[in-house]
Design an enzyme around this catalytic site. Structure first.
Site, short mmCIF file in Angstrom:
data_model
loop_
_atom_site.label_atom_id
_atom_site.label_comp_id
_atom_site.label_asym_id
_atom_site.label_seq_id
_atom_site.Cartn_x
_atom_site.Cartn_y
_atom_site.Cartn_z
N LYS A 154 0.84 -1.19 0.00
CA LYS A 154 0.00 0.00 0.00
C LYS A 154 0.87 1.25 0.00
O LYS A 154 1.53 1.56 0.98
CB LYS A 154 -0.91 0.05 1.23
CG LYS A 154 -1.99 1.11 1.06
CD LYS A 154 -2.53 1.65 2.36
CE LYS A 154 -1.82 2.89 2.83
NZ LYS A 154 -2.02 4.09 2.00
N GLU A 229 9.66 1.08 10.85
CA GLU A 229 10.67 2.13 10.63
C GLU A 229 9.95 3.44 10.87
O GLU A 229 9.11 3.84 10.06
CB GLU A 229 11.21 2.08 9.19
CG GLU A 229 11.91 0.79 8.81
CD GLU A 229 13.25 0.58 9.48
OE1 GLU A 229 13.70 1.47 10.23
OE2 GLU A 229 13.84 -0.49 9.27
N CYS A 263 13.40 10.49 7.54
CA CYS A 263 13.44 10.02 8.93
C CYS A 263 14.86 10.07 9.47
O CYS A 263 15.05 10.09 10.68
CB CYS A 263 12.85 8.62 9.03
SG CYS A 263 13.41 7.50 7.77
N GLU A 356 9.66 15.46 15.90
CA GLU A 356 10.12 15.36 14.51
C GLU A 356 9.36 16.40 13.68
O GLU A 356 8.14 16.33 13.55
CB GLU A 356 9.85 13.95 13.98
CG GLU A 356 10.36 13.75 12.57
CD GLU A 356 10.18 12.32 12.08
OE1 GLU A 356 9.07 11.77 12.21
OE2 GLU A 356 11.15 11.75 11.56
P1 NAP Z 1 1.56 8.06 8.57
O1 NAP Z 1 0.17 8.47 8.88
O2 NAP Z 1 2.30 7.27 9.56
O3 NAP Z 1 1.47 7.26 7.18
C1 NAP Z 1 2.42 6.30 6.72
C2 NAP Z 1 1.69 5.21 5.95
O4 NAP Z 1 0.79 4.53 6.83
C3 NAP Z 1 0.83 5.72 4.80
O5 NAP Z 1 0.82 4.78 3.76
C4 NAP Z 1 -0.54 5.80 5.46
O6 NAP Z 1 -1.58 5.74 4.52
C5 NAP Z 1 -0.52 4.57 6.32
N1 NAP Z 1 -1.47 4.62 7.44
C6 NAP Z 1 -1.99 5.70 8.06
N2 NAP Z 1 -2.83 5.33 9.05
C7 NAP Z 1 -2.85 3.98 9.07
C8 NAP Z 1 -3.51 3.01 9.87
N3 NAP Z 1 -4.33 3.35 10.84
N4 NAP Z 1 -3.30 1.69 9.60
C9 NAP Z 1 -2.47 1.32 8.61
N5 NAP Z 1 -1.81 2.20 7.83
C10 NAP Z 1 -1.98 3.51 8.05
O7 NAP Z 1 2.43 9.28 8.21
P2 NAP Z 1 1.91 10.66 7.58
O8 NAP Z 1 0.57 11.06 8.12
O9 NAP Z 1 2.04 10.55 6.14
O10 NAP Z 1 3.00 11.65 8.13
C11 NAP Z 1 2.89 12.18 9.46
C12 NAP Z 1 4.26 12.34 10.09
O11 NAP Z 1 4.87 11.07 10.22
C13 NAP Z 1 5.28 13.14 9.33
O12 NAP Z 1 5.10 14.49 9.44
C14 NAP Z 1 6.55 12.61 9.91
O13 NAP Z 1 6.85 13.24 11.14
C15 NAP Z 1 6.27 11.18 10.12
N6 NAP Z 1 6.74 10.32 9.01
C16 NAP Z 1 7.86 9.58 9.17
C17 NAP Z 1 8.31 8.80 8.14
C18 NAP Z 1 9.53 7.96 8.25
O14 NAP Z 1 10.11 7.61 7.25
N7 NAP Z 1 9.92 7.57 9.44
C19 NAP Z 1 7.64 8.77 6.94
C20 NAP Z 1 6.49 9.51 6.80
C21 NAP Z 1 6.05 10.27 7.85
P3 NAP Z 1 -2.24 7.10 3.94
O15 NAP Z 1 -1.20 7.82 3.19
O16 NAP Z 1 -3.28 6.59 3.04
O17 NAP Z 1 -2.74 7.83 5.14
#
Ligand code: NAP
Ligand code: MG
Length: 453
Positions: A154, A229, A263, A356
């Site tokens: 996904k 991660e 990250c 972060e």
């Molecule tokens: P996120 O909500 O953690 O999303 C990451 C992935 O998980 C996306 O594919 C998302 O899908 C999916 N997801 C979201 N809610 C889920 C659930 N309840 N069950 C299963 N999968 C789920 O991250 P974000 O909202 O894009 O970003 C928010 C913050 O996270 C950023 O500002 C940053 O601080 C952090 N982040 C960290 C990393 C890293 O590499 N460590 C990467 C991205 C973000 P959808 O896109 O469809 O919601």
């Protein structure tokens, strides 16, 4: 099925509209992946290797198109996007070496022979964020496929285009149908179903620590395997005996690359007090020299943030009381731009030091001695990466061992190589990806005793 718009973050234009799978469509994909498993795990190791090599070659032949898609969809600079597509190719080539090397042990026993096997887990669900859509996907699916699993992937809703293309390339390369499927849709629907569906035997999640904790809790229901991660708040530690010019010249790229949406971003720069002022003097022109603009221009070093909502979130970290030392540039006009920003935090409790930001904002703070540097570096719930700059070999090793993080670099900022392990300490994650043991993480060890008496 509903649909979602894909937006170019550098122009705010709609690129295309993508289907969003509902639970029934997700279940159907998982069922297909499960049916494909029986034959995929029986493909001879050498044939599985050959198919992965062909997949790698298909990615290589399509590299410019994949890179172009990422420039349009994620606002990545073309230089970065080419590296990312090349990384998928390289991870696949590396993974192609795994099926024939998934060695077990023969363990001495009385009255028989004891051997271990590394059995595939089954269907693996990979959940990918929007910050590095191609590499993060490949770090999951390459080794998982190599070990004989089938994969449902996904992508993030904001960045599905390269994942869709990679699934087409896999089929073109000859991977059997349904061995590698991409299911686009919401995290709360598709991603959540990977967690709750009993046929999915492992979830590989990259994203926020908040969602990662929910995934881990959900997987506990079925004792489902999980790799996480998550976020980071990594330190770049500059000692007084370091090559200060080089440390200052490279520091912006260690945090502003991919507009800080990394990250591994070194978002805290810790500088020994005796050289603090000198370091800031050297850092200012380096930050102002970062070329921010059109990601399709090969000279550009930093593009826009991913979305308007994310830009608002990043901007929210800069309060009226925040002391900004200096900033770099950003274009005017449409696009989710944010200038590189250097902040001098007021106290150790400042949000800019504990949370972060995931944007081009870095905090610089002084330390007194080696012990103080280690204490500050570890003063975070995260532990993903970090750098340290010193000309003292003993100190380099002492501090490397003392910093609680999974990926450290000395006198450089490199952290991700597909042939070395990658992952976090503390709340930055669980498990490791990449490196020589990558395929093992997608297997169960089975012990078999055969009586000879
Ligand atoms: P996120 O909500 O953690 O999303 C990451 C992935 O998980 C996306 O594919 C998302 O899908 C999916 N997801 C979201 N809610 C889920 C659930 N309840 N069950 C299963 N999968 C789920 O991250 P974000 O909202 O894009 O970003 C928010 C913050 O996270 C950023 O500002 C940053 O601080 C952090 N982040 C960290 C990393 C890293 O590499 N460590 C990467 C991205 C973000 P959808 O896109 O469809 O919601
Ligand atoms: Mg989210």
């Amino acid at each position: 099925m509903t649909s979602a718009q894909v937006i170019n973050p550098a122009t705010e234009q709609v690129v295309t509209t993508i289907e969003a799978a509902d639970q029934a469509a997700t279940d159907a994909a998982i069922a297909r992946a499960q049916r494909a498993l029986t034959s995929w795990r029986q493909v001879a190791p050498g044939d599985r290797a050959r198919l992965l090599r062909r997949f790698a070659e298909a990615v290589d032949a399509d590299l410019e198109r994949l890179a172009g898609l990422e420039v349009t969809n994620a606002g990545h600079t073309i230089g970065n996007a080419r590296w990312e597509a090349g990384n998928v190719r390289d991870v696949l080539h590396y993974s192609a070496g795994m099926p024939e090397r998934l060695l077990g042990n023969q363990i001495p026993v009385v009255g028989g022979v004891d051997i271990t096997f590394h059995e595939p887990l089954g269907v693996v669900g990979v959940i990918v964020p929007w910050n590095f859509p191609m590499p993060i996907a490949a770090w999951g699916f390459g080794p998982a496929l190599a070990a004989g699993n089938t994969v449902v992937l996904k992508p993030a809703e904001l960045t599905p285009l390269t994942a869709i293309r990679l699934a087409e390339l896999a089929l073109d390369a000859g991977l059997p149908e349904h061995v590698f499927q991409v299911v686009t849709g919401k995290g709360s629907v598709v991603g959540q179903r990977f967690v709750t569906h009993p046929a999915v035997r492992k979830v590989v999640f990259t994203g926020s620590t908040e969602v990662g904790k929910q995934i881990m809790a959900g997987c506990a229901e079925q004792v489902k395997r999980v790799t996480l991660e998550l976020g980071g708040k990594s330190a770049n530690i500059v000692f007084a005996d370091a090559d200060l010019e080089k440390a200052a010249a490279t520091a912006p790229y260690a945090v502003f690359d991919n507009a800080g949406q990394d990250c591994c971003a070194r978002s805290r720069i810790l500088v020994q007090r005796s050289v603090f002022d000198r370091f800031l003097e050297l850092l200012e022109p380096a930050v102002q020299g970062v070329r921010v603009g059109d990601p399709a221009d090969a000279a550009t070093e930093m593009g826009p943030l991913i979305s308007a909502a994310h830009r608002d979130r990043v901007a929210g970290f800069l309060e009226p009381s925040t002391k900004v030392a200096f900033t770099g540039s950003r274009p005017d006009g449409p696009g989710f731009w944010f200038a590189p920003t250097v902040v001098l935090p007021a106290s150790p409790a400042d949000r800019i030091l504990t949370e972060e930001v995931f944007g081009p904002v870095v905090a610089v703070l002084p330390f007194d001695d080696e012990a103080d540097a280690i204490r500050l570096a570890n003063d975070t719930e995260y532990g993903l990466s970090g750098s340290l700059w010193t000309s003292d070999v003993g100190r380099a090793l002492r501090v490397s061992r003392a910093v609680e993080a999974g990926n450290l670099s000395v006198n450089s900022h490199s952290s991700v190589r597909y042939w070395t392990p990658f992952g976090g300490f503390k709340q930055s994650g669980l498990g490791r990806e990449l490196g020589p043991d990558a395929a093992r993480a997608f297997t169960e060890t089975k012990n078999v005793f055969i009586a000879t008496d």
